[in-house]
Structures are given as C-alpha cells and as structure tokens.
Motif scaffolding. Structure first.
Motif, PDB file in Angstrom:
ATOM      1  N   MET A   1      29.211  47.552  29.703  1.00  0.00           N
ATOM      2  CA  MET A   1      30.056  47.411  30.878  1.00  0.00           C
ATOM      3  C   MET A   1      29.705  46.108  31.580  1.00  0.00           C
ATOM      4  O   MET A   1      28.549  45.712  31.641  1.00  0.00           O
ATOM      5  N   LEU A   2      30.745  45.475  32.094  1.00  0.00           N
ATOM      6  CA  LEU A   2      30.569  44.255  32.868  1.00  0.00           C
ATOM      7  C   LEU A   2      31.349  44.420  34.157  1.00  0.00           C
ATOM      8  O   LEU A   2      32.522  44.777  34.140  1.00  0.00           O
ATOM      9  N   LEU A   3      30.689  44.194  35.280  1.00  0.00           N
ATOM     10  CA  LEU A   3      31.335  44.292  36.588  1.00  0.00           C
ATOM     11  C   LEU A   3      31.376  42.909  37.207  1.00  0.00           C
ATOM     12  O   LEU A   3      30.352  42.222  37.280  1.00  0.00           O
ATOM     13  N   THR A   4      32.552  42.493  37.625  1.00  0.00           N
ATOM     14  CA  THR A   4      32.721  41.174  38.229  1.00  0.00           C
ATOM     15  C   THR A   4      33.830  41.261  39.271  1.00  0.00           C
ATOM     16  O   THR A   4      34.407  42.327  39.471  1.00  0.00           O
ATOM     17  N   SER A   5      34.130  40.157  39.941  1.00  0.00           N
ATOM     18  CA  SER A   5      35.117  40.200  41.020  1.00  0.00           C
ATOM     19  C   SER A   5      36.002  38.961  41.021  1.00  0.00           C
ATOM     20  O   SER A   5      35.520  37.845  40.793  1.00  0.00           O
ATOM     21  N   PHE A   6      37.274  39.168  41.297  1.00  0.00           N
ATOM     22  CA  PHE A   6      38.211  38.070  41.485  1.00  0.00           C
ATOM     23  C   PHE A   6      38.122  37.509  42.899  1.00  0.00           C
ATOM     24  O   PHE A   6      38.665  36.457  43.180  1.00  0.00           O
ATOM     25  N   GLN A   7      37.445  38.224  43.811  1.00  0.00           N
ATOM     26  CA  GLN A   7      37.450  37.872  45.228  1.00  0.00           C
ATOM     27  C   GLN A   7      36.217  37.102  45.689  1.00  0.00           C
ATOM     28  O   GLN A   7      36.166  36.663  46.824  1.00  0.00           O
ATOM     29  N   GLU A   8      35.225  36.906  44.834  1.00  0.00           N
ATOM     30  CA  GLU A   8      34.013  36.191  45.227  1.00  0.00           C
ATOM     31  C   GLU A   8      34.216  34.683  45.130  1.00  0.00           C
ATOM     32  O   GLU A   8      34.897  34.197  44.229  1.00  0.00           O
ATOM     33  N   ASP A   9      33.597  33.956  46.049  1.00  0.00           N
ATOM     34  CA  ASP A   9      33.588  32.490  46.023  1.00  0.00           C
ATOM     35  C   ASP A   9      34.985  31.889  46.001  1.00  0.00           C
ATOM     36  O   ASP A   9      35.284  31.015  45.181  1.00  0.00           O
ATOM     37  N   LEU A  10      35.850  32.345  46.900  1.00  0.00           N
ATOM     38  CA  LEU A  10      37.210  31.808  46.986  1.00  0.00           C
ATOM     39  C   LEU A  10      37.190  30.523  47.803  1.00  0.00           C
ATOM     40  O   LEU A  10      37.298  30.541  49.020  1.00  0.00           O
ATOM     41  N   ILE A  11      37.026  29.406  47.113  1.00  0.00           N
ATOM     42  CA  ILE A  11      36.984  28.101  47.771  1.00  0.00           C
ATOM     43  C   ILE A  11      38.161  27.286  47.239  1.00  0.00           C
ATOM     44  O   ILE A  11      38.172  26.866  46.077  1.00  0.00           O
ATOM     45  N   PHE A  12      39.159  27.093  48.098  1.00  0.00           N
ATOM     46  CA  PHE A  12      40.344  26.326  47.728  1.00  0.00           C
ATOM     47  C   PHE A  12      40.048  24.850  47.923  1.00  0.00           C
ATOM     48  O   PHE A  12      39.448  24.461  48.920  1.00  0.00           O
ATOM     49  N   GLY A  13      40.479  24.028  46.975  1.00  0.00           N
ATOM     50  CA  GLY A  13      40.173  22.607  47.050  1.00  0.00           C
ATOM     51  C   GLY A  13      41.393  21.735  46.873  1.00  0.00           C
ATOM     52  O   GLY A  13      42.532  22.214  46.842  1.00  0.00           O
ATOM     53  N   ASP A  14      41.142  20.453  46.732  1.00  0.00           N
ATOM     54  CA  ASP A  14      42.216  19.480  46.547  1.00  0.00           C
ATOM     55  C   ASP A  14      42.864  19.614  45.174  1.00  0.00           C
ATOM     56  O   ASP A  14      43.963  19.112  44.956  1.00  0.00           O
ATOM     57  N   LYS A  15      42.180  20.269  44.257  1.00  0.00           N
ATOM     58  CA  LYS A  15      42.719  20.501  42.925  1.00  0.00           C
ATOM     59  C   LYS A  15      42.758  21.995  42.658  1.00  0.00           C
ATOM     60  O   LYS A  15      41.959  22.757  43.202  1.00  0.00           O
ATOM     61  N   ILE A  16      43.692  22.414  41.823  1.00  0.00           N
ATOM     62  CA  ILE A  16      43.783  23.809  41.406  1.00  0.00           C
ATOM     63  C   ILE A  16      42.507  24.160  40.648  1.00  0.00           C
ATOM     64  O   ILE A  16      42.025  23.374  39.827  1.00  0.00           O
ATOM     65  N   LYS A  17      41.965  25.341  40.927  1.00  0.00           N
ATOM     66  CA  LYS A  17      40.719  25.757  40.287  1.00  0.00           C
ATOM     67  C   LYS A  17      40.957  26.977  39.403  1.00  0.00           C
ATOM     68  O   LYS A  17      41.680  27.895  39.787  1.00  0.00           O
ATOM     69  N   THR A  18      40.304  26.976  38.236  1.00  0.00           N
ATOM     70  CA  THR A  18      40.356  28.130  37.349  1.00  0.00           C
ATOM     71  C   THR A  18      38.946  28.614  37.048  1.00  0.00           C
ATOM     72  O   THR A  18      37.990  27.833  37.089  1.00  0.00           O
ATOM     73  N   LYS A  19      38.860  29.891  36.734  1.00  0.00           N
ATOM     74  CA  LYS A  19      37.572  30.456  36.332  1.00  0.00           C
ATOM     75  C   LYS A  19      37.842  31.650  35.430  1.00  0.00           C
ATOM     76  O   LYS A  19      38.682  32.495  35.746  1.00  0.00           O
ATOM     77  N   VAL A  20      37.152  31.707  34.302  1.00  0.00           N
ATOM     78  CA  VAL A  20      37.219  32.888  33.443  1.00  0.00           C
ATOM     79  C   VAL A  20      36.373  33.951  34.117  1.00  0.00           C
ATOM     80  O   VAL A  20      35.175  33.794  34.294  1.00  0.00           O
ATOM     81  N   ILE A  21      37.040  35.026  34.535  1.00  0.00           N
ATOM     82  CA  ILE A  21      36.346  36.105  35.239  1.00  0.00           C
ATOM     83  C   ILE A  21      35.799  37.132  34.257  1.00  0.00           C
ATOM     84  O   ILE A  21      34.707  37.665  34.439  1.00  0.00           O
ATOM     85  N   LEU A  22      36.564  37.371  33.196  1.00  0.00           N
ATOM     86  CA  LEU A  22      36.194  38.429  32.260  1.00  0.00           C
ATOM     87  C   LEU A  22      36.843  38.159  30.919  1.00  0.00           C
ATOM     88  O   LEU A  22      38.001  37.746  30.862  1.00  0.00           O
TER      89      LEU A  22
END
Length: 115
Positions: A1-22
C-alpha cells in the motif's frame, strides 16, 4: 500500500507544474498545478485519459467546443482527441494516464505551452 496526497505542497508558480503522485500496475496519477491564466496548448495522446478537477475552475477545449470544468468534475477523453486547458482560477488537476503513456509527453506539452 502507498498513501500519498494531491493536496500537499500546492505552490503555484510562473510555470505550470506537474508531479507524479502515484504509479500503479495499470495507471499513472499526475498532479498538474495551473495558476489562473495559464494555458496548456492543444495536444493529444495515443491513449484514453481521465481528468479530475480537484480544485479551481478551467476551460477545457475539445473539438472546437469549450467546456467550463468546475471543482469536483471528472471527464474522460478517448485517444487521439485534440484538447487544451485554460485556468480560470488557480487549479489542481488530477490526470490519469494509461500505464503505457509517458509522463515526459505531458511535460513536453507543458514546456511547449510555457513558451
């Protein structure tokens, strides 16, 4: 099992940001952060996708029609359908990709959109 969150570290910047969450045996779950006014230019993928708007509001263009997507909305899109996104508000998008799809493709779309 892996537990993670889409809501952590929401820092909007001058460029669109992506992150593989799972990453699972069948999909890749990507978080895309779009600041109000940011745009992902028209693009398409060889695989079907699911887009879930977790926060904010976006205009989602498909086949010359713009759909206003609001927080909580989820949509599916078949393979090879051109589409684009424009953030009306700061937005958090959950993008579900096929395991066969490549995250680098999404990053390239964002890079091309930021130019």
């Amino acid at each position: 099992m892996l537990l993670t969150s889409f809501q952590e570290d929401l820092i909007f910047g001058d460029k669109i940001k992506t992150k593989v969450i799972l990453e699972t045996s069948f999909s890749k779950e990507i978080r895309i952060l779009l600041k109000a006014g940011q745009v992902m230019k028209q693009h398409q993928t060889k695989f079907p996708i699911v887009v879930h708007l977790l926060k904010g509001e976006i205009d989602f263009g498909v086949e010359n029609t713009v759909h206003r997507i609001k927080e909580g909305d989820v949509l599916t899109l078949d393979a090879n359908v051109p589409h684009d996104l424009s953030a009306i508000e700061d937005s958090v998008v959950r993008l579900t990709l096929s395991k066969s799809d490549d995250v680098a493709r999404v990053e390239k779309v964002i890079e091309d959109s930021d130019q």
